[in-house]
Every structure is written in C-alpha cells, then in structure tokens.
Design a protein around this motif. Sequence first.
Motif, PDB file in Angstrom:
ATOM      1  N   ARG A  54      46.954  42.029  26.600  1.00  0.00           N
ATOM      2  CA  ARG A  54      46.813  42.074  28.103  1.00  0.00           C
ATOM      3  C   ARG A  54      47.998  41.901  28.584  1.00  0.00           C
ATOM      4  NH1 ARG A  54      43.244  37.027  29.916  1.00  0.00           N
ATOM      5  NH2 ARG A  54      43.223  38.350  31.739  1.00  0.00           N
ATOM      6  N   TYR A  55      48.399  42.947  29.787  1.00  0.00           N
ATOM      7  CA  TYR A  55      49.763  42.928  30.192  1.00  0.00           C
ATOM      8  C   TYR A  55      49.773  42.475  31.829  1.00  0.00           C
ATOM      9  CZ  TYR A  55      50.051  46.489  26.542  1.00  0.00           C
ATOM     10  OH  TYR A  55      49.778  47.161  25.173  1.00  0.00           O
ATOM     11  N   MET A  56      50.803  41.643  32.139  1.00  0.00           N
ATOM     12  CA  MET A  56      50.931  41.273  33.260  1.00  0.00           C
ATOM     13  C   MET A  56      51.094  42.402  34.383  1.00  0.00           C
ATOM     14  SD  MET A  56      54.164  38.686  34.306  1.00  0.00           S
ATOM     15  CE  MET A  56      53.775  37.417  33.077  1.00  0.00           C
ATOM     16  N   GLN A  57      50.306  42.148  35.543  1.00  0.00           N
ATOM     17  CA  GLN A  57      50.325  43.117  36.570  1.00  0.00           C
ATOM     18  C   GLN A  57      51.232  42.521  37.618  1.00  0.00           C
ATOM     19  OE1 GLN A  57      48.826  45.852  35.903  1.00  0.00           O
ATOM     20  NE2 GLN A  57      48.177  45.131  33.694  1.00  0.00           N
ATOM     21  N   LYS A  82      62.025  32.288  30.058  1.00  0.00           N
ATOM     22  CA  LYS A  82      60.618  32.862  30.571  1.00  0.00           C
ATOM     23  C   LYS A  82      60.377  34.153  29.380  1.00  0.00           C
ATOM     24  CE  LYS A  82      57.190  33.301  33.271  1.00  0.00           C
ATOM     25  NZ  LYS A  82      56.354  32.391  33.296  1.00  0.00           N
ATOM     26  N   TYR A 123      56.802  34.208  25.757  1.00  0.00           N
ATOM     27  CA  TYR A 123      56.000  35.198  25.268  1.00  0.00           C
ATOM     28  C   TYR A 123      56.111  35.358  23.787  1.00  0.00           C
ATOM     29  CZ  TYR A 123      55.038  35.415  30.482  1.00  0.00           C
ATOM     30  OH  TYR A 123      54.581  35.211  31.710  1.00  0.00           O
ATOM     31  N   GLU A 145      48.617  36.830  29.450  1.00  0.00           N
ATOM     32  CA  GLU A 145      49.243  38.311  29.991  1.00  0.00           C
ATOM     33  C   GLU A 145      50.767  38.344  29.436  1.00  0.00           C
ATOM     34  OE1 GLU A 145      48.267  38.653  33.949  1.00  0.00           O
ATOM     35  OE2 GLU A 145      46.411  39.272  33.670  1.00  0.00           O
ATOM     36  N   PRO A 170      54.401  40.112  29.840  1.00  0.00           N
ATOM     37  CA  PRO A 170      55.163  41.175  30.807  1.00  0.00           C
ATOM     38  C   PRO A 170      55.640  42.546  29.822  1.00  0.00           C
ATOM     39  CG  PRO A 170      56.487  39.298  30.189  1.00  0.00           C
ATOM     40  CD  PRO A 170      55.042  38.864  29.657  1.00  0.00           C
TER      41      PRO A 170
END
Length: 452
Positions: free
Chosen positions: A114-117, A132, A136, A145, A147
């Motif tokens: 799932r990708y960050m929008q 940050k 991930y 999600e 990035p």
Amino acid sequence: MGKATSSSSTTTPVALFFQTKLLCFSLLYLLTTLFLALYHYLSPTQCLFRSSPFDHPLQTPLFTYPSSYGEHKYALTTHRSVCNSSIIFSDYRRVFKEIQELCKNSSAFTLVLRYMQGKNSGSFGANFSTQKRISYFDHSNDNVEVPCGFFKEFPITTSDRIAMEICSGVVVVSAIFNNHDKIRQPRGLGSKTLDTVCFFMFVDEATLKGLDYHQLISTKSNEYRIGAWRIVKVSSNELYDNPAMNGVIPKYLVHRLFPNSKFSVWIDAKLQLTSDPLLLIHSLVVSENVDMAISQHPFFIHTMEEAMATARWKKWWDVESLQTQMETYCENGLQPWTSNKLPYPSDVPDSGLIVRKHGLRSNLFSCLVFNELEAFNPRDQLAFAYVRDGMTPKLKLNMFDVEVFEQVAMEYRHSLNKLPKRMIKSHHFLVNSTSSCSNYLSKMWTTTQSYY
C-alpha cells in the motif's frame, strides 16, 4: 562351376570384414565426436549461455540506424577466457509457456504494498528525514502505507500512461536522460517475445531532440517507436534538476509505472541486451525462486569501497555529502560484508541489469532504495546493502557472478557529450577515529585481508 563357387565364398568374408571394420571406425569417430562436443558444452571454461538447439531467435536487425548515429561506438571488451560459473537456459518454448502461466496466476505473487498518497510540491519523493525513512524498513504490518514516490505527477502523456497500464506481463525498461547514451536494440529474442513483452525507453527533451536530429523520430508525432522500444517522453524539468536522478524513477519505481506487470528487466542504456528477457527471468529469478536478480560488482564487496571509489573518481561531485551519507548509514547499522551475511555474497552490485519478480519484498526494497537515493544521490550501489540488510521481510536475492552479466549484455561507454563542469566540494574522503564508520573500517580491513 566348383571353382567359381569357391572363389565367391572366399571373397564374401573378406568384404564383410572390411565393412565391419569401417563400421567400427565410424562408430568410434561418432562416439569420440559426441564426447568432445559434450565436454566442450559442459566445460567450466566456457562462458557462453546456451539454450535449446530447437529455439529460433530473431536474427534480423530490429531497426537500421543511420551511420551518423553511432549506436555501436565505444564498445567495452568484457570477454573472459575462464568462467567460474555459468547457467544454461531452458528450452525457449517451455520457458515462454511457464512465464505466461505465472503471469496469469495471481496467486503466484505475494500481496502488493500500500503506497502513501498525497501531493507534495517540494519533490517527487517527498524527501523524508532519516528516521522517517528508517521507520518504513520494518514492514511487519501490511496496513502501513509506504512512501514510494509520485508525490508529484509523473509528467508523461495520457496515451503512454494507458500503454504502461496495459502491460500486464513482462516489461523491459531503460532510460536515457540528457542524451547521455544511444538507443540499442535487444538481440537474441525468441520468436514470440516481441509479441508478448513490452519494451519501454524513457527519455527527456534533450534526448528526444537528438533522436529527431538523426531522423529516428519526428517530434511532430504523438507517439514514438524505434525498433522494439516504445519511446516515452518525460518532461524532466518538472522532476529533478539532476538527469541521473530522473533516470532513477523508472529504474526503481518500475512496479509503480507498470502497476499490472508481473516481471521486469531493467537495463541501463549503456548496455545492449543480448539474451531473451524471458530466458533471463526464468533462469535468474523463477528457477532460483528469488524476488530479484542482480550482478555482483566485479571489484568491490564492501559498501565503503564503493563510496571511496565514487569520491576518488568523482562519480558524484559532492564528496562531503558522500561522507555524510556513509556516516548516516554507519550510525544506523550498516556493517561491512562478512560470511555472516550469506547467502548474500557481496554488499556491492553492478546495477546495470536488474531482473525482478514484482512482489511485496522486491517492491518494498525498490521503494526504500528510491527514498535513499532522493535523500542523498542517485548512486544506488551505496544504498543497496544498507536497505537490503535493514528491511523486513528479507529480500530473496540472486547476486550472480559478473561473467554471467557480461554474457547477457554488451557494455558501451556513455556518449562523449560535453557535460557541464561542476565544482568538487571536497577532494578527500576521510574517516577519522571519532567517525561513526571507524568500527566499520576496522572490520572491513580484517574481512578484506581474510577474503583475499
């Protein structure tokens, strides 16, 4: 009559004897020839990749270039007289059928990320902080999600975007930015490959202008194709100032540009693919049951060796930022290569050729590497081991020997264009006793001495 009969009976055994002797010599010659052929075929000193004799690759040129274009100038000699390892391609027809079935079977691929929008006008990758980005690396929670670029729109035409979404099986991808290389046609393709494999070449305005100058395309056209390659124009002035960083987008975010593809082959534009991509995928990824295949570096096994060479040979102009990058990696767990890292045989790849199965692990790795490249520089070999060793779940990786790489691709020098001169911010790559990497270097020297 009696004498005649006796003479005939005497001659017959003699003739049979010579015929039998001739047959024996023929059989001996045949067996000897077969033995020598088999020995030559299986000899470890042979570097050639061999496929079934029943395959029928396309031998005719896919595209004829004008002599002024010079697509085969500056070839580099990489022939090795001795190979320590080799692979044998399976029968093309069987490989074609197997990969087609894999592409149709969605259960053969793990759950996607799932990708960050969101939209960030600052940069394409949003430029996250070190902590940050590290947060991930552990993807134990599938609901998180990640990035993975696209915080700004990737500037291509709608028709190109649709064509990329339609590509649902195997895609071969390359890129030329700042007219830094020549387009070269793949060789050794099987009879059905062009009908089933997508070939996409991403270029910027400068490269497109050069292609138009040599009358390879017309800039008045809405779509461009040169031989096997569909040419996709990218408005690079809307992305990064550095052309190399723009080339990183299709290199590491291929799974996002081609969301329905199952396998991909990335090939640097300085290389010419000389083996069928289906055979490469089958031999290097499918048969090995891995997520990704990439060549080992021919000289280095430690990340710091590559960093020092990058500074020494000015492959990246800001040496101080290189030092900051390595300090950051050492502070956050990067260790030199040792046998404890096996089955990974090295920390440094030659990333000119990357073969992927698009699943959770390989997609996560590609996203994490891209984030590091945006944070520091497009020298992907420096971030490779740092991401690979730190991510969870672990990447199943086939780091094949360099002679394998040399037999599936022909390497050329980059186009000899006059590039803008850039100021070198530092001439030395120094690591002192108070550096975060001093312990790394101490272990590296010990490992290197024992390795050689």
